[in-house]
Write an enzyme that holds these catalytic residues in place. Structure first.
Site, PDB file in Angstrom:
ATOM      1  N   CYS A 164      72.587  88.838 -18.406  1.00 53.74           N
ATOM      2  CA  CYS A 164      73.485  89.167 -17.303  1.00 53.74           C
ATOM      3  C   CYS A 164      72.858  88.923 -15.937  1.00 53.74           C
ATOM      4  O   CYS A 164      73.494  89.147 -14.913  1.00 53.74           O
ATOM      5  CB  CYS A 164      73.951  90.606 -17.443  1.00 53.74           C
ATOM      6  SG  CYS A 164      74.683  90.877 -19.065  1.00 53.74           S
ATOM      7  N   HIS A 305      74.859  95.473  -9.127  1.00 52.01           N
ATOM      8  CA  HIS A 305      75.072  95.070 -10.515  1.00 52.01           C
ATOM      9  C   HIS A 305      76.174  95.971 -11.079  1.00 52.01           C
ATOM     10  O   HIS A 305      77.117  95.483 -11.684  1.00 52.01           O
ATOM     11  CB  HIS A 305      73.767  95.194 -11.297  1.00 52.01           C
ATOM     12  CG  HIS A 305      73.860  94.692 -12.692  1.00 52.01           C
ATOM     13  ND1 HIS A 305      74.254  93.401 -12.985  1.00 52.01           N
ATOM     14  CD2 HIS A 305      73.633  95.300 -13.894  1.00 52.01           C
ATOM     15  CE1 HIS A 305      74.263  93.239 -14.314  1.00 52.01           C
ATOM     16  NE2 HIS A 305      73.897  94.369 -14.878  1.00 52.01           N
ATOM     17  N   GLU A 316      70.491 102.227 -10.636  1.00 49.30           N
ATOM     18  CA  GLU A 316      70.504 101.226  -9.560  1.00 49.30           C
ATOM     19  C   GLU A 316      70.708 101.919  -8.208  1.00 49.30           C
ATOM     20  O   GLU A 316      70.028 101.610  -7.224  1.00 49.30           O
ATOM     21  CB  GLU A 316      71.620 100.204  -9.804  1.00 49.30           C
ATOM     22  CG  GLU A 316      71.667  99.114  -8.724  1.00 49.30           C
ATOM     23  CD  GLU A 316      72.824  98.130  -8.921  1.00 49.30           C
ATOM     24  OE1 GLU A 316      73.731  98.414  -9.729  1.00 49.30           O
ATOM     25  OE2 GLU A 316      72.821  97.089  -8.239  1.00 49.30           O
ATOM     26  N   LYS A 337      82.662  94.391 -10.101  1.00 49.30           N
ATOM     27  CA  LYS A 337      82.983  94.422 -11.536  1.00 49.30           C
ATOM     28  C   LYS A 337      84.113  95.404 -11.822  1.00 49.30           C
ATOM     29  O   LYS A 337      84.737  95.358 -12.879  1.00 49.30           O
ATOM     30  CB  LYS A 337      81.742  94.811 -12.348  1.00 49.30           C
ATOM     31  CG  LYS A 337      80.663  93.727 -12.361  1.00 49.30           C
ATOM     32  CD  LYS A 337      79.518  94.089 -13.294  1.00 49.30           C
ATOM     33  CE  LYS A 337      78.464  92.992 -13.354  1.00 49.30           C
ATOM     34  NZ  LYS A 337      77.544  92.988 -12.202  1.00 49.30           N
ATOM     35  N   HIS A 342      82.727  92.672 -16.372  1.00 51.82           N
ATOM     36  CA  HIS A 342      81.370  92.129 -16.334  1.00 51.82           C
ATOM     37  C   HIS A 342      81.375  90.724 -16.929  1.00 51.82           C
ATOM     38  O   HIS A 342      81.594  90.564 -18.128  1.00 51.82           O
ATOM     39  CB  HIS A 342      80.445  93.060 -17.121  1.00 51.82           C
ATOM     40  CG  HIS A 342      78.990  92.718 -17.018  1.00 51.82           C
ATOM     41  ND1 HIS A 342      78.522  91.649 -16.289  1.00 51.82           N
ATOM     42  CD2 HIS A 342      77.890  93.327 -17.566  1.00 51.82           C
ATOM     43  CE1 HIS A 342      77.205  91.594 -16.391  1.00 51.82           C
ATOM     44  NE2 HIS A 342      76.797  92.594 -17.153  1.00 51.82           N
ATOM     45  N   PHE A 401      69.823  92.174 -20.161  1.00 55.45           N
ATOM     46  CA  PHE A 401      69.147  92.599 -21.384  1.00 55.45           C
ATOM     47  C   PHE A 401      67.780  91.906 -21.452  1.00 55.45           C
ATOM     48  O   PHE A 401      67.624  90.763 -21.011  1.00 55.45           O
ATOM     49  CB  PHE A 401      69.959  92.187 -22.624  1.00 55.45           C
ATOM     50  CG  PHE A 401      71.081  93.137 -22.979  1.00 55.45           C
ATOM     51  CD1 PHE A 401      71.386  94.240 -22.200  1.00 55.45           C
ATOM     52  CD2 PHE A 401      71.840  92.919 -24.137  1.00 55.45           C
ATOM     53  CE1 PHE A 401      72.420  95.106 -22.554  1.00 55.45           C
ATOM     54  CE2 PHE A 401      72.876  93.784 -24.493  1.00 55.45           C
ATOM     55  CZ  PHE A 401      73.162  94.868 -23.702  1.00 55.45           C
TER      56      PHE A 401
END
Lengths: 414, 79
Positions: A164, A305, A316, A337, A342, A401
């Protein structure tokens, strides 16, 4: 700049809908979701280009469509828009310009549905029926390959694969290739099309997706809200034409913004979870600021994010608070998002476009569905409605990830 | 024209995205119809599927024109 996302096609169309607070999330209709706990997603709407929607036959000849997985098709759509917008399309008589133009479009997963189809043939004992286009259709770097073939761009041809974080890494790495004089122009971004049974099933199994809003899809993506329960999968592509500044000025190009900072880090911690102190995000942002020679207080907007997962969003947020310190109270930070879901490997690229448009128009796009923040913060998270604000410099985050983090900084063109 | 020829030409039109008028019996997939080597592999697979025949790789390599395909398939069917 070019975009294909759940709010449609075309940068201006998508941006207008986003600022109006519209959502591109809906119940999945094109395959059976009865066995899946998550039944909603953001899919590129079908219709004509004139309507700001996707009819793939308008973009790619029918005989070529079977040679490319959907993620490549979406990359071609966004790249076509971007190249048209940039006015940079040197013809066959300009070999040197073509050789100085590269492509770097990545994807998080690539042709997962194509791999599924080929696997199914093998399971059925029909191995000889596997298409000669199977491998080139599934390979991630074939998005860059197809774009280079279409336009004759013969410079560096590369593809980023960092889950991502792919989109931000692609933009940042492409900008560095230009800075290192490997190219004058880079067509860069990300594409993803994993809204298929195999992609949904995989992310469901890792317990990453929202499952509580199947009956109310537009509410499913709710970054920082206390009722968030996972991300909503989206598909799409974002592509930007990056160009060496003097090269762009010399040809009178439309310059949206400058890439002035880029930072990366690794968590060295867990395959899917961020560290409990959000240190990876902190270090990526700090590195980006350092490369831009900026203090945090010089950033007016952060495109987060912010995927709407229970753990990631607040980590975050805390990392941004820690880095910004007292300046946090002047900062706006939102998660787009909330409107499109996403987009995995495409997320950082489409969010880069939103970051740049926030600068152009002096407006922070909203975080939809932020009703009750799970954590109080001095940072304005632009809940539910877009806000006009003076925005000259923006930082955009993407984390993936494997514990990979990337931040990029854009500034208003001088 | 035989049924086989009709069917072969229809498959070629669909898979290569070319106009029907260009798909003459003598047409070469690569030289006349814009196919590349992967396209021809896929075409042969489509013939196998449509006619229920097996075309081994060494035979497939010799099928370069519409006529080659028609002849091979007719021979298989009559065998």
């Amino acid at each position: 700049m070019g975009i294909a996302c759940p709010l449609g096609l075309g940068v201006e169309n998508v941006w207008k809908r986003m600022l109006a607070g519209e959502s591109g999330l809906a119940a999945i209709q094109n395959f059976d979701t009865s066995a899946l706990p998550a039944k909603i997603a953001g899919q590129v709407p079908l219709g004509t280009r004139a309507e700001g929607k996707l009819d793939i036959n308008e973009w790619i000849p029918v005989k070529d469509q079977k040679k490319m997985d959907r993620f490549i098709q979406l990359a071609l759509v966004a790249a076509t828009e971007a190249v048209e917008d940039s006015g940079w399309n040197p013809g066959e008589d300009r070999e040197e310009d073509r050789c100085r133009t590269g492509v770097m479009i990545g994807s998080g997963i690539g042709g997962l549905p194509t791999i599924y189809e080929a696997s199914t043939l093998i399971a059925q004992g029909r191995t000889r029926r596997i298409s000669p286009f199977f491998i080139p259709s599934a390979l991630i770097n074939l998005a860059s390959g197809h774009v280079s073939i279409k336009y004759g761009f013969k410079g560096p041809n590369h593809a980023v694969v960092t889950a991502c974080a792919t989109g931000v890494h692609a933009l940042g790495d492409a900008a560095r290739l230009i800075a290192l004089n490997d190219a004058d122009v880079m067509v860069a971004g990300g594409a993803e099309a994993a809204v298929a049974e195999i992609g949904m099933a995989g992310f469901c199994a890792s317990r990453a997706l929202s499952t509580a809003f199947n009956d109310d899809p537009t509410k499913g993506s709710r970054p920082w809200d206390r009722d968030r329960d996972g991300f909503v999968m989206g598909e799409g592509a974002g592509v930007l034409v990056l160009e060496e500044l003097e090269h762009a000025k010399a040809r009178g190009a439309k310059i949206y913004a400058e890439v002035i900072g880029y930072g990366m880090s690794g968590d060295a911690y867990h395959i899917t979870a961020p560290t409990e102190d959000g240190d990876g995000a902190f270090r990526a942002m700090r590195a980006a600021l350092k490369s831009a020679s900026l203090e945090p207080s010089q950033i007016q907007y952060v495109n987060a994010h912010g995927t709407s997962t229970p753990m990631g969003d607040d980590l975050e947020l805390q990392a941004v608070e820690r880095l910004w310190g007292d300046a946090a109270k002047h900062l706006a930070m939102s998660s787009t998002k909330s409107a499109i879901g996403h987009l995995l490997g495409a997320a950082g690229a489409v969010e880069g476009i939103f970051s740049i448009l926030a600068i152009r128009d002096g407006v922070a796009p909203p975080t939809l569905n932020l009703e009750n923040p799970s954590r109080e913060s001095p940072i304005d998270r632009v809940a539910k409605q877009a806000q006009e604000r003076p925005i000259e410099t923006v930082l955009s985050n993407s984390f993936g990830f494997g514990g990979t983090n990337a931040s990029i900084i854009f500034r208003k063109a001088a | 024209m035989s049924d086989t020829a009709d069917k072969v030409k229809k498959i070629v039109v669909e898979h290569l995205g070319v106009e029907e008028s260009k798909v003459t019996t003598e047409a070469s997939f690569i030289d006349d119809l814009g196919a590349d080597s992967l396209d021809t592999v896929e075409l042969v697979m489509a013939f196998e599927e449509a006619f229920g025949v097996e075309i081994p790789d060494d035979a497939a390599e010799k099928i370069t024109t519409v006529k080659d395909a028609i002849d091979y398939i007719e021979k298989q069917k009559s065998a």
